[in-house]
Design a protein around this motif. Structure first.
Motif: not given
Length: 163
Positions: A58-63
């Motif tokens: 989730x944090x990867x997708x959010x940058x």
């Protein structure tokens, strides 16, 4: 009966349990982490494997988490603190990065590895560098432990400071 001038008793605030995403974000605001490292740290803090992986994703997708940014940052930090390309590549490998990501990160280094090796030798052995054979051997051992290649080691331990 209570004294009317006495302060009211404080109520204890309940500490709210952080979600896996909040815990991961707390780690990321301190410094960059690779996906593998962040997942491992969350698991070490008692978060289940699936929940940790989902939070990191989730944090990867959010940058917020980016392995490329992490790798470039690690190359910059390690090279500026006197480590060579062999050490840095090996460290990047321990963070679960593939060979393409490692190669891309290493290409972001805009300095010269031989110059970095010379600077390290000058910091340890003085501006004139190692003069005698035992000093040169010590300097070569230091550079090898720090992950410099043979060519950089030879150039850094056998040079004229006027060059």
């Amino acid at each position: 009966m209570q004294d009317p001038d006495a302060p009211a008793p404080r109520r204890k605030r309940r500490v709210q349990e952080q979600t896996p995403v909040q815990r991961a974000l707390g780690l990321l605001v301190r410094r960059e982490h690779s996906r593998k490292e962040l997942t491992r740290k969350l698991q070490a803090r008692g978060i289940e494997t699936e929940a940790a992986a989902a939070a990191v994703e989730k944090l990867r997708e959010a940058g917020w988490q980016d392995d490329t940014r992490f790798a470039e940052n690690l190359v910059r930090i390690r090279s500026s603190t006197g480590y060579g390309p062999i050490h840095i590549r090996a460290e990047l490998g321990t963070h679960g990065l593939d060979s393409e990501q490692i190669a891309a990160a290493m290409e972001t280094f805009d300095g010269d590895w031989t110059d970095n090796a010379r600077e390290l030798v000058c910091r340890r052995f003085g501006e004139a560098g190692p003069q005698e054979l035992p000093q040169r051997r010590k300097a070569a051992d230091l550079l090898a432990r720090r992950g410099f290649d043979g060519d950089s080691i030879r150039r850094a331990t056998r040079y004229d400071p006027e060059d």
